[in-house]
Scaffold this motif. Structure first.
Motif, PDB file in Angstrom:
ATOM      1  N   ASP A 258       0.826  -1.203   0.000  1.00  0.00           N
ATOM      2  CA  ASP A 258       0.000   0.000   0.000  1.00  0.00           C
ATOM      3  C   ASP A 258       0.862   1.255   0.000  1.00  0.00           C
ATOM      4  OD1 ASP A 258      -1.802  -2.128   1.819  1.00  0.00           O
ATOM      5  OD2 ASP A 258      -2.923  -0.952   0.338  1.00  0.00           O
ATOM      6  N   ILE A 259       1.980   1.223   0.752  1.00  0.00           N
ATOM      7  CA  ILE A 259       2.890   2.372   0.786  1.00  0.00           C
ATOM      8  C   ILE A 259       4.322   1.862   0.937  1.00  0.00           C
ATOM      9  CG2 ILE A 259       1.236   4.016   1.758  1.00  0.00           C
ATOM     10  CD1 ILE A 259       2.600   3.585   4.489  1.00  0.00           C
ATOM     11  N   PHE A 260       5.282   2.774   0.652  1.00  0.00           N
ATOM     12  CA  PHE A 260       6.721   2.496   0.786  1.00  0.00           C
ATOM     13  C   PHE A 260       7.343   3.639   1.590  1.00  0.00           C
ATOM     14  CE2 PHE A 260      10.947   1.173  -0.540  1.00  0.00           C
ATOM     15  CZ  PHE A 260      11.649   2.361  -0.613  1.00  0.00           C
ATOM     16  N   ILE A 261       8.106   3.278   2.661  1.00  0.00           N
ATOM     17  CA  ILE A 261       8.756   4.272   3.526  1.00  0.00           C
ATOM     18  C   ILE A 261      10.252   3.984   3.548  1.00  0.00           C
ATOM     19  CG2 ILE A 261       8.874   5.301   5.825  1.00  0.00           C
ATOM     20  CD1 ILE A 261       6.166   5.659   4.650  1.00  0.00           C
ATOM     21  N   SER A 262      11.082   4.943   3.115  1.00  0.00           N
ATOM     22  CA  SER A 262      12.544   4.798   3.184  1.00  0.00           C
ATOM     23  C   SER A 262      13.064   5.675   4.321  1.00  0.00           C
ATOM     24  CB  SER A 262      13.195   5.210   1.861  1.00  0.00           C
ATOM     25  OG  SER A 262      14.566   4.884   1.853  1.00  0.00           O
ATOM     26  N   VAL A 263      13.904   5.094   5.197  1.00  0.00           N
ATOM     27  CA  VAL A 263      14.354   5.766   6.422  1.00  0.00           C
ATOM     28  C   VAL A 263      15.839   6.099   6.303  1.00  0.00           C
ATOM     29  CG1 VAL A 263      14.572   5.598   8.922  1.00  0.00           C
ATOM     30  CG2 VAL A 263      12.611   4.544   7.758  1.00  0.00           C
ATOM     31  N   HIS A 264      16.185   7.368   6.533  1.00  0.00           N
ATOM     32  CA  HIS A 264      17.579   7.820   6.400  1.00  0.00           C
ATOM     33  C   HIS A 264      17.914   8.824   7.494  1.00  0.00           C
ATOM     34  CE1 HIS A 264      18.629   6.279   2.285  1.00  0.00           C
ATOM     35  NE2 HIS A 264      17.308   6.133   2.263  1.00  0.00           N
ATOM     36  N   ALA A 265      19.219   9.108   7.640  1.00  0.00           N
ATOM     37  CA  ALA A 265      19.718  10.237   8.433  1.00  0.00           C
ATOM     38  C   ALA A 265      20.484  11.143   7.486  1.00  0.00           C
ATOM     39  CB  ALA A 265      20.606   9.758   9.569  1.00  0.00           C
ATOM     40  N   ASN A 266      20.353  12.435   7.665  1.00  0.00           N
ATOM     41  CA  ASN A 266      20.844  13.408   6.687  1.00  0.00           C
ATOM     42  C   ASN A 266      22.296  13.801   6.934  1.00  0.00           C
ATOM     43  OD1 ASN A 266      20.492  15.032   4.452  1.00  0.00           O
ATOM     44  ND2 ASN A 266      18.580  15.916   5.198  1.00  0.00           N
ATOM     45  N   SER A 267      22.887  14.518   5.966  1.00  0.00           N
ATOM     46  CA  SER A 267      24.253  15.022   6.100  1.00  0.00           C
ATOM     47  C   SER A 267      24.430  16.211   5.173  1.00  0.00           C
ATOM     48  CB  SER A 267      25.268  13.925   5.756  1.00  0.00           C
ATOM     49  OG  SER A 267      26.591  14.394   5.930  1.00  0.00           O
ATOM     50  N   HIS A 268      25.359  17.107   5.561  1.00  0.00           N
ATOM     51  CA  HIS A 268      25.673  18.284   4.739  1.00  0.00           C
ATOM     52  C   HIS A 268      27.114  18.684   5.010  1.00  0.00           C
ATOM     53  CE1 HIS A 268      25.487  22.336   3.045  1.00  0.00           C
ATOM     54  NE2 HIS A 268      24.372  21.960   2.427  1.00  0.00           N
ATOM     55  N   PRO A 269      27.861  19.162   3.987  1.00  0.00           N
ATOM     56  CA  PRO A 269      29.261  19.574   4.221  1.00  0.00           C
ATOM     57  C   PRO A 269      29.403  20.660   5.277  1.00  0.00           C
ATOM     58  CG  PRO A 269      28.796  19.403   1.875  1.00  0.00           C
ATOM     59  CD  PRO A 269      27.488  19.238   2.577  1.00  0.00           C
ATOM     60  N   GLU A 270      28.363  21.506   5.444  1.00  0.00           N
ATOM     61  CA  GLU A 270      28.404  22.546   6.463  1.00  0.00           C
ATOM     62  C   GLU A 270      27.630  22.068   7.684  1.00  0.00           C
ATOM     63  OE1 GLU A 270      28.341  26.144   3.153  1.00  0.00           O
ATOM     64  OE2 GLU A 270      27.048  26.262   4.919  1.00  0.00           O
ATOM     65  N   ARG A 271      28.315  21.976   8.818  1.00  0.00           N
ATOM     66  CA  ARG A 271      27.708  21.329   9.976  1.00  0.00           C
ATOM     67  C   ARG A 271      26.600  22.148  10.626  1.00  0.00           C
ATOM     68  NH1 ARG A 271      32.267  21.149  14.646  1.00  0.00           N
ATOM     69  NH2 ARG A 271      31.533  22.899  15.853  1.00  0.00           N
ATOM     70  N   ARG A 272      26.407  23.428  10.204  1.00  0.00           N
ATOM     71  CA  ARG A 272      25.335  24.235  10.781  1.00  0.00           C
ATOM     72  C   ARG A 272      23.950  23.727  10.380  1.00  0.00           C
ATOM     73  NH1 ARG A 272      23.456  27.792   6.862  1.00  0.00           N
ATOM     74  NH2 ARG A 272      24.758  27.930   4.998  1.00  0.00           N
ATOM     75  N   HIS A 273      23.861  22.974   9.308  1.00  0.00           N
ATOM     76  CA  HIS A 273      22.551  22.490   8.848  1.00  0.00           C
ATOM     77  C   HIS A 273      22.025  21.408   9.785  1.00  0.00           C
ATOM     78  CE1 HIS A 273      22.473  24.595   4.945  1.00  0.00           C
ATOM     79  NE2 HIS A 273      23.792  24.460   4.992  1.00  0.00           N
ATOM     80  N   LYS A 274      20.773  21.529  10.185  1.00  0.00           N
ATOM     81  CA  LYS A 274      20.181  20.527  11.058  1.00  0.00           C
ATOM     82  C   LYS A 274      18.673  20.498  10.837  1.00  0.00           C
ATOM     83  CE  LYS A 274      19.841  23.672  15.060  1.00  0.00           C
ATOM     84  NZ  LYS A 274      20.197  23.835  16.489  1.00  0.00           N
ATOM     85  N   GLY A 275      18.030  19.491  11.426  1.00  0.00           N
ATOM     86  CA  GLY A 275      16.584  19.419  11.343  1.00  0.00           C
ATOM     87  C   GLY A 275      16.074  18.208  10.590  1.00  0.00           C
ATOM     88  N   THR A 276      14.797  18.235  10.289  1.00  0.00           N
ATOM     89  CA  THR A 276      14.066  17.093   9.754  1.00  0.00           C
ATOM     90  C   THR A 276      13.414  17.478   8.427  1.00  0.00           C
ATOM     91  OG1 THR A 276      13.613  16.268  11.973  1.00  0.00           O
ATOM     92  CG2 THR A 276      12.138  15.538  10.226  1.00  0.00           C
ATOM     93  N   GLU A 277      13.466  16.560   7.471  1.00  0.00           N
ATOM     94  CA  GLU A 277      12.791  16.814   6.194  1.00  0.00           C
ATOM     95  C   GLU A 277      12.293  15.499   5.620  1.00  0.00           C
ATOM     96  OE1 GLU A 277      16.905  17.166   3.553  1.00  0.00           O
ATOM     97  OE2 GLU A 277      15.949  18.954   4.327  1.00  0.00           O
ATOM     98  N   THR A 278      11.371  15.588   4.679  1.00  0.00           N
ATOM     99  CA  THR A 278      10.775  14.412   4.047  1.00  0.00           C
ATOM    100  C   THR A 278      10.741  14.651   2.541  1.00  0.00           C
ATOM    101  OG1 THR A 278       9.399  14.075   6.006  1.00  0.00           O
ATOM    102  CG2 THR A 278       8.801  12.864   4.006  1.00  0.00           C
ATOM    103  N   TYR A 279      11.104  13.619   1.767  1.00  0.00           N
ATOM    104  CA  TYR A 279      11.204  13.757   0.313  1.00  0.00           C
ATOM    105  C   TYR A 279      10.122  12.952  -0.402  1.00  0.00           C
ATOM    106  CZ  TYR A 279      15.749  16.066   0.528  1.00  0.00           C
ATOM    107  OH  TYR A 279      16.758  16.945   0.743  1.00  0.00           O
ATOM    108  N   VAL A 280       9.644  13.528  -1.492  1.00  0.00           N
ATOM    109  CA  VAL A 280       8.825  12.807  -2.465  1.00  0.00           C
ATOM    110  C   VAL A 280       9.490  12.995  -3.823  1.00  0.00           C
ATOM    111  CG1 VAL A 280       6.673  13.033  -1.193  1.00  0.00           C
ATOM    112  CG2 VAL A 280       7.343  14.830  -2.789  1.00  0.00           C
ATOM    113  N   LYS A 281       9.081  12.202  -4.789  1.00  0.00           N
ATOM    114  CA  LYS A 281       9.673  12.334  -6.121  1.00  0.00           C
ATOM    115  C   LYS A 281       9.138  13.598  -6.795  1.00  0.00           C
ATOM    116  CE  LYS A 281       6.176   9.332  -8.238  1.00  0.00           C
ATOM    117  NZ  LYS A 281       5.957   8.038  -8.912  1.00  0.00           N
TER     118      LYS A 281
END
Length: 745
Positions: free
Chosen positions: A637-660
């Motif tokens: 019925d649905i597909f959920i992919s689980v990840h932890a984020n990263s960025h070259p600049e360490r000031r970036h933080k928080g939560t986000e969700t992606y769709v195509k």
């Protein structure tokens, strides 16, 4: 090695300079080809300021293929990449498919074919040099060019990069008074002036280059002191390079008055300090450093038992490792004094103690991080913190709290170098500790403080009270029939939980500490029959309420179908196996975080009645194409992919969700619900729902999202991701978003 070599000297000007009297005095000239004497009386002719020599001198002594076309009086000379043609009496020289005009024509003199040396040498890629003092003419066809020299410096090594046009043999030797490193490059010539290096170095004073002889170039590194060296050879697109790395040498190690001093021949640029346990050790890796012989020093003071130092690595770069065997879990400080490194035990001061009632958290503020020795005393329910090498600067002797966990806090200078803090607890229990900068945070574990079964007309209520909010799971098991409540990140002291009352539908009830790592409490009700249950409390609460009754008594009362019945869900833990994903500042791996959260989510969904498939259940690699194929074959019925984020600049933080890109409405709904719950429950920065061209989302045929929980590249987010309770909150947020999605659909 390149075929074409530039003519680095104007042979004509030189020959006129010292051959002017030869034309008239007929003095002898020696000819050397590739440093071999061919003749000491070269036959030559100068016409219009150009020297001509016999063609057979070139063809007989160089690796050339020669053909003569008699009908057109044309000679053809070939090597691996050149074909040249010349005719007697003609100034034109054909080189491959081009024609150039020579300054003088090929001539026939006394039966010998005489050719202009300079244009022929240039066309064949020969090096032509004139030694006026020795009256010698050199022709070389096997030489490399020394193209450039650069200074290299990074945290791993320092050195120079010597760039040549092709691979050559070399030799290296060290000299002293003053210290020098000499690199001789065989069959190498300096064609053009090498740009002087602008050095900012504590190791290399200067770099000099010179042409040692006709076929050897010399590079000299003037050093500030005695250094170790290594040479790394590497092939590049436009030639060949030698990386000459130099390293300070550890010349002495001294222990004096609780200080461990390391003396190098030159300043050590970089080091890394880390700690190992069982037994307790401080490890200091000295980068780009060498030592001739390993050493061990028995110290046996209050802090350090023994010190060892040895060559830990030589490839790819030099690393010397110093290891201090510590007698306690203390920290050390490494001070780089340029001329030597000092390792000393960390000394600290306790400046304040504060209790945050909203977080049930006690904060010890120190000037330096020191690991305390913690002693639990059952008598009086006391917990003692002894901070080594710590002075008391806090003015308070007693702090009264009188809350559910701590009655009071007492502070004293226990010994000259130990500060003692005594927590008078309501009751001893387990706890969590973590450091934030130089502040130690102490948090008593969440406790199950009460459990109650209560019969009522509509059924039975199970009430569980805890000291703080928790996440939990409720589910049934058959054969025999049981109702289970698992409480995460919690402990129970069974003697402090009152017994359950006898209830008609319950044979027996029990509470236990199900696991200690992770901490989990389990409540089990043994039932007389299968039951239907309803969870009345919030997903995150300190008061768990479950209402249940046997199916036979609920047939008329409850016919509501569970929203997860017949729902099929695919959970995709990102990365795995050889693909670690993002790596946090302290080494936390994305693949571990993703799998742990995914497994918790799987349990929550299956407990709610869903059928769950995992793209991976352990630490192994599954490529993106296989993940998509598996999902499409299941038709969930649905597909959920689980990840932890990263960025070259360490000031970036928080939560986000992606769709195509160009997502369907169902995917957008699912993403927005999940993002909303994550931000609400995790208290992270809301980075929103984003569209991206991600493989797994593009190649899956059902509503699908990719959830980035938080940033491993941000120290604050990484600390959250390391927390088991945060991971459970993340899984619960995903669960709630999925649950709402199915309610809307």
């Amino acid at each position: 090695m390149p075929k074409k070599l530039m003519v680095i000297l104007s042979i004509i000007a030189v020959l006129i300079f010292f051959y002017g009297d030869i034309v008239y005095g007929q003095e002898k000239i020696t000819l050397k080809v590739n440093d071999q004497i061919i003749t000491e009386d070269l036959s030559y002719k100068i016409i219009d300021d150009n020297i001509l020599i016999p063609l057979d001198i070139i063809t007989d002594n160089l690796d050339l293929r020669v053909r003569f076309f008699r009908s057109i009086d044309t000679w053809q000379l070939e090597n691996d990449d050149k074909e040249i043609k010349l005719r007697i009496g003609d100034r034109n020289l054909q080189v491959n498919n081009s024609v150039i005009e020579m300054p003088a024509a090929t001539r026939l003199v006394n039966g010998q074919v005489m050719v202009p040396l300079n244009p022929i040498g240039d066309a064949l890629g020969l090096l032509i040099r004139a030694d006026a003092e020795g009256r010698t003419l050199h022709i070389l066809d096997r030489t490399s060019s020394l193209d450039s020299i650069g200074h290299l410096s990074n945290e791993s090594y320092e050195g120079i990069k010597v760039k040549v046009s092709k691979e050559v043999d070399y030799s290296v030797k060290t000299l002293k008074d003053p210290y020098r490193l000499v690199i001789d490059l065989d069959e190498t010539t300096i064609y053009e002036e090498i740009e002087k290096i602008d050095l900012e170095s504590d190791l290399i004073r200067d770099v000099r280059v010179s042409q040692l002889n006709s076929s050897t170039s010399r590079v000299v590194l003037d050093l500030f002191s005695n250094l170790d060296y290594s040479v790394e050879e590497t092939k590049e697109e436009d030639g060949y390079a030698f990386i000459v790395k130099v390293s300070p040498i550890i010349k002495d190690i001294v222990y004096n008055e609780e200080r461990f001093n390391i003396y190098p021949t030159s300043p050590i640029k970089d080091f890394e300090l880390k700690y190992l346990t069982d037994p307790s050790r401080a490890v200091i890796d000295l980068k780009n450093t060498a030592i001739e012989k390993s050493r061990s020093i028995d110290i046996d003071n209050k802090v350090i038992e023994r010190a060892r130092i040895s060559q830990y690595e030589t490839d790819p770069d030099n690393i010397v490792r110093a290891v201090l065997d510590l007698k306690d879990d203390i920290k050390v400080r490494v001070v780089n004094n340029k001329k030597f490194l000092t390792i000393i035990p960390v000394k600290s001061s306790l400046v304040d103690i504060e209790y945050d009632d909203s977080r049930r958290e006690l904060a010890f503020e120190l000037t330096e991080e020191v690991k305390p020795r913690i002693i639990p005393l059952e008598k009086g329910s006391r917990l003692i913190f002894d901070f080594p090498f710590t002075k008391r600067e806090i003015n308070k002797d007693l702090i009264s709290l009188n809350n559910d966990f701590i009655n009071s806090i007492r502070i004293s200078q226990f010994t000259d170098d130990t500060t003692r803090v005594v927590l008078d607890m309501v009751s001893l229990s387990s706890y969590d500790l973590k450091w934030e900068d130089n502040t130690l945070l102490f948090r008593p574990d969440n406790r199950l403080v009460d459990a109650e079964l209560k019969a009522k007309e509509e059924g039975v209520d199970l009430n569980l009270s805890l000291s703080d909010e928790v996440s939990y799971g409720v589910y049934k098991l058959p054969n025999p029939n049981r109702l289970i409540v698992d409480i995460f990140d919690a402990i129970v002291q069974e003697d402090q939980v009152r017994g359950f009352e006898e209830i008609e539908v319950v044979n027996s009830a029990r509470v236990s500490q199900y696991t200690n790592n992770p901490k989990q409490v389990r409540v089990v009700l043994d039932l007389i029959d299968d039951v239907e249950f309803e969870v009345l409390s919030e997903d995150l609460t300190k008061d768990i309420q479950v209402s249940f009754d046997t199916k036979s008594r609920l047939v008329e009362r409850r016919k509501k179908q569970d929203i997860f019945e017949e729902k099929v869900i695919v959970i995709d833990p990102g990365h795995g196996g050889s693909d670690p994903g993002a790596i946090g500042f302290t080494g936390l791996l994305e693949k571990e975080v993703a799998l742990d959260i995914s497994l918790i989510l799987q349990d929550l969904l299956e407990d709610a009645g869903a059928t769950v498939f995992m793209t991976r259940k352990g630490d192994y690699f599954v490529d993106l194409e296989d993940r998509a194929k598996l999902t499409n074959s299941i038709e969930p019925d649905i597909f959920i992919s689980v990840h932890a984020n990263s960025h070259p600049e360490r000031r970036h933080k928080g939560t986000e969700t992606y769709v195509k890109r160009n997502p369907d409405n169902e995917s957008l709904l699912l993403a927005n619900l999940i993002q909303s719950y994550k931000v609400e429950n995790l208290a992270t920065v809301d980075r929103g729902v984003k569209h991206n061209n991600l493989y797994v989302l593009n190649h899956i045929d059902v509503p699908s999202v990719l959830s980035e929980i938080a940033f491993l590249s941000n120290p604050e987010d990484e600390a959250l991701l390391r927390s088991r309770s945060f991971r459970k909150k993340a899984a619960m947020s995903l669960y709630k978003g999925i649950k709402d999605y199915f309610e809307y659909n």
